[in-house]
Design a protein around this motif. Structure first.
Motif, short mmCIF file in Angstrom:
data_model
loop_
_atom_site.label_atom_id
_atom_site.label_comp_id
_atom_site.label_asym_id
_atom_site.label_seq_id
_atom_site.Cartn_x
_atom_site.Cartn_y
_atom_site.Cartn_z
N TYR A 169 -86.41 -7.00 -24.80
CA TYR A 169 -85.63 -7.16 -23.57
C TYR A 169 -85.42 -5.81 -22.87
CZ TYR A 169 -81.48 -7.84 -20.67
OH TYR A 169 -80.59 -7.86 -19.63
N LEU A 170 -85.04 -4.80 -23.64
CA LEU A 170 -84.80 -3.48 -23.06
C LEU A 170 -86.09 -2.86 -22.52
CD1 LEU A 170 -82.30 -2.02 -25.68
CD2 LEU A 170 -81.77 -2.91 -23.41
N GLU A 171 -87.18 -3.05 -23.25
CA GLU A 171 -88.46 -2.49 -22.81
C GLU A 171 -88.97 -3.15 -21.53
OE1 GLU A 171 -90.57 0.02 -23.74
OE2 GLU A 171 -88.87 0.73 -24.94
N ARG A 172 -88.69 -4.43 -21.35
CA ARG A 172 -89.11 -5.09 -20.11
C ARG A 172 -88.35 -4.52 -18.92
NH1 ARG A 172 -88.50 -9.94 -23.00
NH2 ARG A 172 -86.74 -10.50 -21.66
N ARG A 173 -87.10 -4.16 -19.12
CA ARG A 173 -86.29 -3.63 -18.02
C ARG A 173 -86.47 -2.13 -17.85
NH1 ARG A 173 -80.53 -6.07 -17.08
NH2 ARG A 173 -81.00 -4.86 -15.22
N TRP A 174 -86.58 -1.41 -18.97
CA TRP A 174 -86.72 0.05 -18.91
C TRP A 174 -87.85 0.46 -19.86
CZ3 TRP A 174 -81.68 -2.05 -19.78
CH2 TRP A 174 -80.89 -2.06 -18.65
N LEU B 274 -84.10 -7.75 -28.88
CA LEU B 274 -83.37 -6.78 -28.06
C LEU B 274 -84.29 -5.67 -27.58
CD1 LEU B 274 -80.69 -5.73 -26.91
CD2 LEU B 274 -80.36 -4.48 -29.05
N VAL B 275 -85.14 -5.15 -28.46
CA VAL B 275 -86.09 -4.10 -28.06
C VAL B 275 -87.01 -4.63 -26.95
CG1 VAL B 275 -88.09 -2.76 -28.81
CG2 VAL B 275 -86.03 -2.84 -30.23
N THR C 254 -89.02 1.90 -39.26
CA THR C 254 -89.55 3.04 -40.00
C THR C 254 -88.70 3.38 -41.21
OG1 THR C 254 -90.47 3.95 -37.95
CG2 THR C 254 -90.23 5.46 -39.81
N ASP C 255 -87.38 3.35 -41.01
CA ASP C 255 -86.45 3.68 -42.09
C ASP C 255 -85.11 3.04 -41.78
OD1 ASP C 255 -84.36 5.35 -43.56
OD2 ASP C 255 -86.18 6.25 -44.33
N ASP C 256 -84.47 2.43 -42.77
CA ASP C 256 -83.20 1.77 -42.53
C ASP C 256 -82.01 2.64 -42.91
OD1 ASP C 256 -83.39 1.78 -45.26
OD2 ASP C 256 -83.15 -0.38 -45.54
N GLY C 257 -82.23 3.94 -43.05
CA GLY C 257 -81.17 4.84 -43.47
C GLY C 257 -80.48 5.59 -42.35
N PHE C 258 -80.81 5.27 -41.09
CA PHE C 258 -80.21 6.01 -39.98
C PHE C 258 -78.76 5.59 -39.71
CE2 PHE C 258 -84.74 6.47 -39.08
CZ PHE C 258 -84.82 7.82 -38.79
N GLY C 259 -78.40 4.36 -40.13
CA GLY C 259 -77.07 3.86 -39.80
C GLY C 259 -77.05 3.13 -38.47
N TYR C 260 -78.20 2.97 -37.85
CA TYR C 260 -78.36 2.17 -36.65
C TYR C 260 -79.82 1.71 -36.60
CZ TYR C 260 -80.09 6.65 -34.80
OH TYR C 260 -80.77 7.82 -34.62
N ASP C 261 -80.11 0.74 -35.71
CA ASP C 261 -81.42 0.09 -35.71
C ASP C 261 -82.32 0.51 -34.56
OD1 ASP C 261 -80.76 -1.67 -37.96
OD2 ASP C 261 -79.37 -2.62 -36.55
N VAL C 262 -81.72 0.79 -33.41
CA VAL C 262 -82.51 1.05 -32.20
C VAL C 262 -81.95 2.27 -31.47
CG1 VAL C 262 -83.24 0.15 -29.95
CG2 VAL C 262 -83.09 -1.39 -31.92
N SER C 263 -82.82 3.18 -31.10
CA SER C 263 -82.44 4.30 -30.24
C SER C 263 -82.82 3.93 -28.80
CB SER C 263 -83.16 5.58 -30.67
OG SER C 263 -82.90 6.62 -29.76
N PHE C 264 -81.84 3.97 -27.90
CA PHE C 264 -82.05 3.58 -26.51
C PHE C 264 -81.71 4.76 -25.59
CE2 PHE C 264 -80.02 1.86 -22.57
CZ PHE C 264 -81.18 1.39 -21.98
N ARG C 265 -82.66 5.12 -24.73
CA ARG C 265 -82.48 6.24 -23.81
C ARG C 265 -82.50 5.73 -22.37
NH1 ARG C 265 -85.78 6.95 -27.63
NH2 ARG C 265 -87.55 6.31 -26.35
N TYR C 266 -81.53 6.24 -21.57
CA TYR C 266 -81.48 5.91 -20.15
C TYR C 266 -81.08 7.18 -19.40
CZ TYR C 266 -80.28 3.64 -15.76
OH TYR C 266 -80.22 3.28 -14.44
N GLY C 267 -82.00 7.74 -18.63
CA GLY C 267 -81.75 9.00 -17.96
C GLY C 267 -81.57 10.10 -18.99
N ASP C 268 -80.49 10.85 -18.88
CA ASP C 268 -80.23 11.92 -19.84
C ASP C 268 -79.28 11.49 -20.95
OD1 ASP C 268 -77.97 11.66 -18.35
OD2 ASP C 268 -77.76 13.81 -17.87
N HIS D 13 -87.56 1.62 -32.14
CA HIS D 13 -87.03 0.71 -33.16
C HIS D 13 -87.04 1.45 -34.50
CE1 HIS D 13 -86.98 -3.73 -34.72
NE2 HIS D 13 -85.98 -3.02 -35.19
N VAL D 14 -86.04 2.29 -34.71
CA VAL D 14 -86.06 3.19 -35.86
C VAL D 14 -85.95 2.45 -37.20
CG1 VAL D 14 -85.13 5.10 -34.52
CG2 VAL D 14 -83.56 3.57 -35.74
N ALA D 15 -85.32 1.28 -37.20
CA ALA D 15 -85.14 0.53 -38.46
C ALA D 15 -86.46 0.05 -39.04
CB ALA D 15 -84.21 -0.66 -38.23
#
Length: 262
Positions: free
Chosen positions: A156-161, A153-154, A171-185, A167-169
């Motif tokens: 795929y997203l990096e190829r498009r944007w 998934l990372v 580094t640490d699996d304690g965030f409660g999510y795996d990937v931070s995705f930013r688009y615009g603001d 990929h925060v997971a």
């Protein structure tokens, strides 16, 4: 493929003999004792080879021998361990879906039921073992497939944007999510669940992931479908409200759920 009952019985006999004898002594007993002649030398050789394959024998000072831990186990537990190791090694096709296909002891597949009977295991013991083996295999597969899905998934997203993801997971699996995705603001926190199965989707969600999704407005649950080579084929989102309606509820402050499957 699971071994024939005769090979299983031969392996069980070897284990029983090797608890108190060397390999040479056990071989002599098998050749000399009439009670062991119901099996052929080839079957005994195959049974011994299965024990090697299942890593139940060690190379000791006197040749191949059982580990000290195995020698101290009663027959019932030794046979249960043999049953579980055989299931793990043979990996019959039904095993990966055993949680669905074997909901109770009465639904035990015939091949496994036959081996359990050969080893003198009761229905409930065999059922427990099947669940334990399935759990270990399922956990390992989920970890492998889960990591592959996140990476796909990372990528795929990096190829498009380009530059849109972290990929925060990794580094640490304690965030409660795996990937931070930013688009615009805007920013989304993606909890990724991956699968290679078609026609059946099981989502495992920890209490922490559930709570983050409950309170984080940017949290999104994403399902990644992979092919058998673990390449991305499809991406979908799941409404968190669907999971909220099915999530367990704490009935006591002294007892709390920690994970669930949907």
């Amino acid at each position: 493929m699971l071994p024939p009952d005769t090979i299983v019985w031969a392996a069980a006999r070897w284990m029983r003999l090797l608890r108190a004898s060397t390999l040479d002594q056990a071989s002599s007993i098998i050749r000399a004792d009439p009670s062991y002649t119901d099996l052929t030398p080839t079957q005994y050789a195959s049974g011994l080879e299965w024990l090697r394959k299942l890593r139940l024998l060690n190379n000791g000072d006197k040749g191949l021998e059982l580990s000290s831990e195995l020698r101290e186990l009663p027959d019932a537990q030794t046979n249960q361990l043999l049953f579980e190791r055989i299931l793990e090694a043979a990996a019959p096709a039904w095993l990966q879906d055993a949680d669905f296909l074997v909901p109770d002891p009465a639904e035990m597949p015939q091949d496994a039921a036959s081996i359990a009977a050969t080893l003198g295991l009761g229905e409930s013991t065999a059922f427990t073992s099947v669940r334990q083996v399935h759990g270990r295999i399922d956990l390992a597969q989920r970890a492998r497939i889960g990591n592959a899905g996140e990476c796909e998934l990372v990528d795929y997203l990096e190829r498009r944007w380009p530059g849109s993801t972290t990929h925060v997971a990794q580094t640490d699996d304690g965030f409660g999510y795996d990937v931070s995705f930013r688009y615009g603001d805007q920013e989304w926190h993606l909890e990724v669940k991956s699968t290679t199965r078609r026609g059946r989707l099981v989502i495992y969600l920890s209490r922490h992931e559930h709570n983050v999704g409950l309170y984080d407005p940017n949290w999104r649950l994403v399902v990644v479908g992979l092919d058998e080579q673990l390449r991305l084929q499809v991406v979908a989102t799941v409404r968190h409200s669907e999971l909220l309606s099915r999530a367990p509820c704490d009935s006591s402050s002294e007892s709390k759920w920690q994970s669930t499957s949907h």
